[in-house]
Design a protein around this motif. Structure first.
Motif, PDB file in Angstrom:
ATOM      1  N   LEU A 118       0.816  -1.217   0.000  1.00 22.05           N
ATOM      2  CA  LEU A 118       0.000   0.000   0.000  1.00 22.05           C
ATOM      3  C   LEU A 118       0.846   1.261   0.000  1.00 22.05           C
ATOM      4  O   LEU A 118       0.415   2.294  -0.511  1.00 22.05           O
ATOM      5  N   GLU A 119       2.045   1.187   0.546  1.00 21.41           N
ATOM      6  CA  GLU A 119       2.933   2.348   0.494  1.00 21.41           C
ATOM      7  C   GLU A 119       3.360   2.632  -0.939  1.00 21.41           C
ATOM      8  O   GLU A 119       3.500   3.770  -1.340  1.00 21.41           O
ATOM      9  N   ASP A 120       3.540   1.571  -1.713  1.00 26.11           N
ATOM     10  CA  ASP A 120       4.011   1.715  -3.088  1.00 26.11           C
ATOM     11  C   ASP A 120       2.890   1.803  -4.118  1.00 26.11           C
ATOM     12  O   ASP A 120       3.065   2.409  -5.161  1.00 26.11           O
ATOM     13  N   ASP A 121       1.753   1.180  -3.844  1.00 26.82           N
ATOM     14  CA  ASP A 121       0.678   1.136  -4.840  1.00 26.82           C
ATOM     15  C   ASP A 121      -0.681   1.063  -4.139  1.00 26.82           C
ATOM     16  O   ASP A 121      -1.219  -0.017  -3.927  1.00 26.82           O
ATOM     17  N   ALA A 122      -1.216   2.216  -3.790  1.00 22.13           N
ATOM     18  CA  ALA A 122      -2.509   2.273  -3.111  1.00 22.13           C
ATOM     19  C   ALA A 122      -3.641   2.429  -4.127  1.00 22.13           C
ATOM     20  O   ALA A 122      -4.536   3.255  -3.975  1.00 22.13           O
ATOM     21  N   GLU A 149       5.931   1.264  12.612  1.00 22.70           N
ATOM     22  CA  GLU A 149       6.522   2.040  11.521  1.00 22.70           C
ATOM     23  C   GLU A 149       6.472   3.540  11.833  1.00 22.70           C
ATOM     24  O   GLU A 149       7.444   4.264  11.603  1.00 22.70           O
ATOM     25  N   ARG A 150       5.360   4.001  12.370  1.00 21.86           N
ATOM     26  CA  ARG A 150       5.251   5.428  12.719  1.00 21.86           C
ATOM     27  C   ARG A 150       6.290   5.817  13.761  1.00 21.86           C
ATOM     28  O   ARG A 150       6.938   6.859  13.650  1.00 21.86           O
ATOM     29  N   ARG A 151       6.467   4.966  14.784  1.00 23.06           N
ATOM     30  CA  ARG A 151       7.468   5.262  15.816  1.00 23.06           C
ATOM     31  C   ARG A 151       8.868   5.282  15.225  1.00 23.06           C
ATOM     32  O   ARG A 151       9.677   6.146  15.558  1.00 23.06           O
ATOM     33  N   LEU A 152       9.159   4.350  14.348  1.00 27.63           N
ATOM     34  CA  LEU A 152      10.487   4.296  13.742  1.00 27.63           C
ATOM     35  C   LEU A 152      10.732   5.495  12.833  1.00 27.63           C
ATOM     36  O   LEU A 152      11.839   6.025  12.781  1.00 27.63           O
ATOM     37  N   ARG A 153       9.727   5.919  12.108  1.00 31.48           N
ATOM     38  CA  ARG A 153       9.888   7.070  11.216  1.00 31.48           C
ATOM     39  C   ARG A 153      10.158   8.362  11.995  1.00 31.48           C
ATOM     40  O   ARG A 153      10.812   9.261  11.494  1.00 31.48           O
ATOM     41  N   ARG A 154       9.645   8.444  13.202  1.00 32.98           N
ATOM     42  CA  ARG A 154       9.891   9.639  14.017  1.00 32.98           C
ATOM     43  C   ARG A 154      11.324   9.664  14.544  1.00 32.98           C
ATOM     44  O   ARG A 154      11.834  10.712  14.901  1.00 32.98           O
ATOM     45  N   HIS A 155      11.943   8.517  14.603  1.00 34.47           N
ATOM     46  CA  HIS A 155      13.317   8.427  15.105  1.00 34.47           C
ATOM     47  C   HIS A 155      14.265   9.007  14.062  1.00 34.47           C
ATOM     48  O   HIS A 155      14.126   8.752  12.873  1.00 34.47           O
ATOM     49  N   ARG A 156      15.233   9.772  14.481  1.00 31.36           N
ATOM     50  CA  ARG A 156      16.140  10.455  13.562  1.00 31.36           C
ATOM     51  C   ARG A 156      16.900   9.522  12.633  1.00 31.36           C
ATOM     52  O   ARG A 156      17.206   9.889  11.512  1.00 31.36           O
ATOM     53  N   SER A 157      17.247   8.359  13.104  1.00 33.39           N
ATOM     54  CA  SER A 157      18.077   7.476  12.277  1.00 33.39           C
ATOM     55  C   SER A 157      17.265   6.634  11.300  1.00 33.39           C
ATOM     56  O   SER A 157      17.833   5.902  10.502  1.00 33.39           O
ATOM     57  N   TRP A 158      15.942   6.720  11.358  1.00 37.71           N
ATOM     58  CA  TRP A 158      15.118   5.935  10.434  1.00 37.71           C
ATOM     59  C   TRP A 158      15.333   6.454   9.018  1.00 37.71           C
ATOM     60  O   TRP A 158      15.254   7.645   8.760  1.00 37.71           O
ATOM     61  N   PRO A 159      15.622   5.558   8.081  1.00 36.92           N
ATOM     62  CA  PRO A 159      15.899   6.006   6.707  1.00 36.92           C
ATOM     63  C   PRO A 159      14.662   6.571   6.025  1.00 36.92           C
ATOM     64  O   PRO A 159      13.541   6.281   6.403  1.00 36.92           O
ATOM     65  N   SER A 172      11.682   3.966   1.080  1.00 37.95           N
ATOM     66  CA  SER A 172      10.373   3.337   1.232  1.00 37.95           C
ATOM     67  C   SER A 172      10.543   1.969   1.881  1.00 37.95           C
ATOM     68  O   SER A 172      11.626   1.372   1.857  1.00 37.95           O
ATOM     69  N   ALA A 173       9.465   1.467   2.445  1.00 35.60           N
ATOM     70  CA  ALA A 173       9.495   0.142   3.052  1.00 35.60           C
ATOM     71  C   ALA A 173       9.868  -0.911   2.020  1.00 35.60           C
ATOM     72  O   ALA A 173      10.616  -1.847   2.312  1.00 35.60           O
ATOM     73  N   ALA A 174       9.383  -0.759   0.799  1.00 34.12           N
ATOM     74  CA  ALA A 174       9.699  -1.719  -0.263  1.00 34.12           C
ATOM     75  C   ALA A 174      11.198  -1.729  -0.551  1.00 34.12           C
ATOM     76  O   ALA A 174      11.801  -2.793  -0.729  1.00 34.12           O
ATOM     77  N   ASP A 175      11.822  -0.539  -0.585  1.00 30.26           N
ATOM     78  CA  ASP A 175      13.266  -0.470  -0.823  1.00 30.26           C
ATOM     79  C   ASP A 175      14.040  -1.116   0.322  1.00 30.26           C
ATOM     80  O   ASP A 175      15.026  -1.806   0.110  1.00 30.26           O
ATOM     81  N   LEU A 176      13.586  -0.893   1.558  1.00 34.07           N
ATOM     82  CA  LEU A 176      14.249  -1.490   2.709  1.00 34.07           C
ATOM     83  C   LEU A 176      14.129  -3.015   2.698  1.00 34.07           C
ATOM     84  O   LEU A 176      15.087  -3.730   2.988  1.00 34.07           O
TER      85      LEU A 176
END
Length: 76
Positions: A12-16, A45-55, A58-62
């Motif tokens: 859904l992140e890549d193709d909604a 995912e939301r908590r990780l995205r708020r963290h400074r070191s989170w890339p 996209s999730a698909a790329d990771l």
């Protein structure tokens, strides 16, 4: 259910598209466990995205990078 929830999160992140959203809603409605797992992973995912070191990738790329580094085998 957790693995499917992760797959839906990536998809859904890549193709909604309308089709994917419809299929996702059908999957959610099929089990309360699906809802619980998707909400759990979404919150993580939301908590990780708020963290400074989170890339910012996209999730698909990771997932693709992790699969490449693991020789294509992410889960047992």
């Amino acid at each position: 259910a957790a693995e499917e929830a992760a797959q839906w999160l990536v998809l859904l992140e890549d193709d909604a598209s309308e089709l994917n959203r419809t299929r996702f809603l059908e999957w959610l409605r099929s089990s309360t466990l699906n809802v619980e797992e998707f909400l759990r992973l979404s919150a993580l995912e939301r908590r990780l995205r708020r963290h400074r070191s989170w890339p910012h990738d996209s999730a698909a790329d990771l997932v693709a990078a992790a699969a490449a580094n693991a020789g294509g085998a992410l889960l047992p």
